[in-house]
Design a protein around this motif. Structure first.
Motif, PDB file in Angstrom:
ATOM      1  N   VAL A  32       0.820  -1.211   0.000  1.00  0.00           N
ATOM      2  CA  VAL A  32       0.000   0.000   0.000  1.00  0.00           C
ATOM      3  C   VAL A  32       0.855   1.262   0.000  1.00  0.00           C
ATOM      4  N   ALA A  33       2.130   1.131  -0.303  1.00  0.00           N
ATOM      5  CA  ALA A  33       3.042   2.283  -0.202  1.00  0.00           C
ATOM      6  C   ALA A  33       2.579   3.452  -1.058  1.00  0.00           C
ATOM      7  N   ALA A  34       2.225   3.183  -2.304  1.00  0.00           N
ATOM      8  CA  ALA A  34       1.797   4.270  -3.195  1.00  0.00           C
ATOM      9  C   ALA A  34       0.479   4.870  -2.728  1.00  0.00           C
ATOM     10  N   ARG A  35      -0.398   4.028  -2.224  1.00  0.00           N
ATOM     11  CA  ARG A  35      -1.707   4.505  -1.771  1.00  0.00           C
ATOM     12  C   ARG A  35      -1.555   5.387  -0.527  1.00  0.00           C
ATOM     13  N   THR A  36      -0.753   4.951   0.423  1.00  0.00           N
ATOM     14  CA  THR A  36      -0.568   5.753   1.630  1.00  0.00           C
ATOM     15  C   THR A  36       0.158   7.056   1.302  1.00  0.00           C
ATOM     16  N   ALA A  37       1.097   6.998   0.362  1.00  0.00           N
ATOM     17  CA  ALA A  37       1.850   8.212   0.005  1.00  0.00           C
ATOM     18  C   ALA A  37       0.928   9.302  -0.517  1.00  0.00           C
ATOM     19  N   ASP A 100      -1.645   1.008   8.127  1.00  0.00           N
ATOM     20  CA  ASP A 100      -0.914   2.097   7.479  1.00  0.00           C
ATOM     21  C   ASP A 100      -1.851   2.921   6.596  1.00  0.00           C
ATOM     22  N   LEU A 101      -2.722   2.232   5.865  1.00  0.00           N
ATOM     23  CA  LEU A 101      -3.672   2.915   4.997  1.00  0.00           C
ATOM     24  C   LEU A 101      -4.668   3.741   5.808  1.00  0.00           C
ATOM     25  N   CYS A 102      -5.211   3.148   6.862  1.00  0.00           N
ATOM     26  CA  CYS A 102      -6.164   3.870   7.717  1.00  0.00           C
ATOM     27  C   CYS A 102      -5.505   5.076   8.375  1.00  0.00           C
ATOM     28  N   ASN A 103      -4.258   4.924   8.793  1.00  0.00           N
ATOM     29  CA  ASN A 103      -3.550   6.047   9.405  1.00  0.00           C
ATOM     30  C   ASN A 103      -3.349   7.183   8.407  1.00  0.00           C
TER      31      ASN A 103
END
Length: 247
Positions: A32-37, A100-103
């Protein structure tokens, strides 16, 4: 399973709006790195205009904490704590792809978001003032009891899944490597928060669908529609969406 805020809490905080997403098929292997970024970039843009303490979403939580007898600069809601860490450290720690995504989404919207392992919740879940006999498991493995009147998420077994209303989640139902089914709750207290919560829920559904192909059930809870039931429990409750990915 049913989720709601107690009438007493809704009476005390009439602007309370909650977004709820139930999802299944969660794994710890999704990148989910790109999504969280993307979401963190949105949070950084907002922080560039001033510290999180000035955001109306955060100010509403600070007023609520003060009303509960808590010092807002000592006990921060989850969204404020994340934004503060992002502002000071430049990044947020990585825990689990879903967390990570929710944060990141929480920071982007300045709205607290909690993710609970639904298989670790017994029966219904109510956000209410504690009686003082609820059992809370810390991340260190210690059992604590919330102070009477402290707002917490309580299940049918009397287990507390949070302390001080979005300030500290329980280790018992925290999302972990083996988590598959989750309940995600976003809560806003600022006036006019419903549109923001509705967008937040839509973003969550998009990310869950694209990242995990996860079937979802969602709701935006207000005073007029205060209750969410999982589709298996009741397919026609007001305030609930029963079709995957819908509101």
């Amino acid at each position: 399973m049913q989720f709601e805020h107690s009438p007493r809490l809704r009476a005390a905080y009439p602007d309370l709006v909650a977004g709820v997403v139930q999802a299944a098929g969660i794994t710890a292997t999704v990148d989910v790195a790109a999504r969280t970024a993307a979401h963190l970039a949105q949070a950084r843009r907002r922080l560039a205009g001033g510290a999180e303490s000035g955001f109306p979403e955060i100010q509403a939580w600070r007023r609520a904490y003060a009303a509960m007898g808590l010092r807002p600069t000592r006990y921060r809601c989850a969204a404020e704590a994340l934004l503060r860490r992002l502002r000071l450290d430049g990044e947020l720690p990585r825990v689990h792809p879903l967390v990570d995504l929710c944060n990141a989404i929480s920071a982007a919207y300045a709205i607290p978001v909690a993710a609970l392992d639904l298989d670790r919740v017994d029966g219904d879940l109510v956000v209410r003032p504690a009686h003082g006999d609820e059992a809370y498991l810390s991340f260190a493995g210690d059992t604590e009891h919330p102070e009477p009147g402290e707002v917490t998420f309580v299940d049918s077994a009397g287990r507390a899944h949070a302390r001080r209303w979005t300030n500290r989640q329980s280790g018992w139902s925290a999302v972990r490597e083996g988590t598959s089914s989750v309940l995600i709750v976003a809560e806003a207290l600022h006036p006019g928060g419903e549109p923001a919560v509705t967008r937040l829920v839509a973003d969550l559904v998009t990310e869950l669908t694209e990242g995990w192909s996860a079937p979802t059930a969602t709701a935006v809870l207000t005073a007029a529609a205060p209750r969410f039931r999982t589709p298996a429990a009741a397919d026609d409750d007001r305030g609930q969406a029963v079709s995957p990915g819908s509101r």
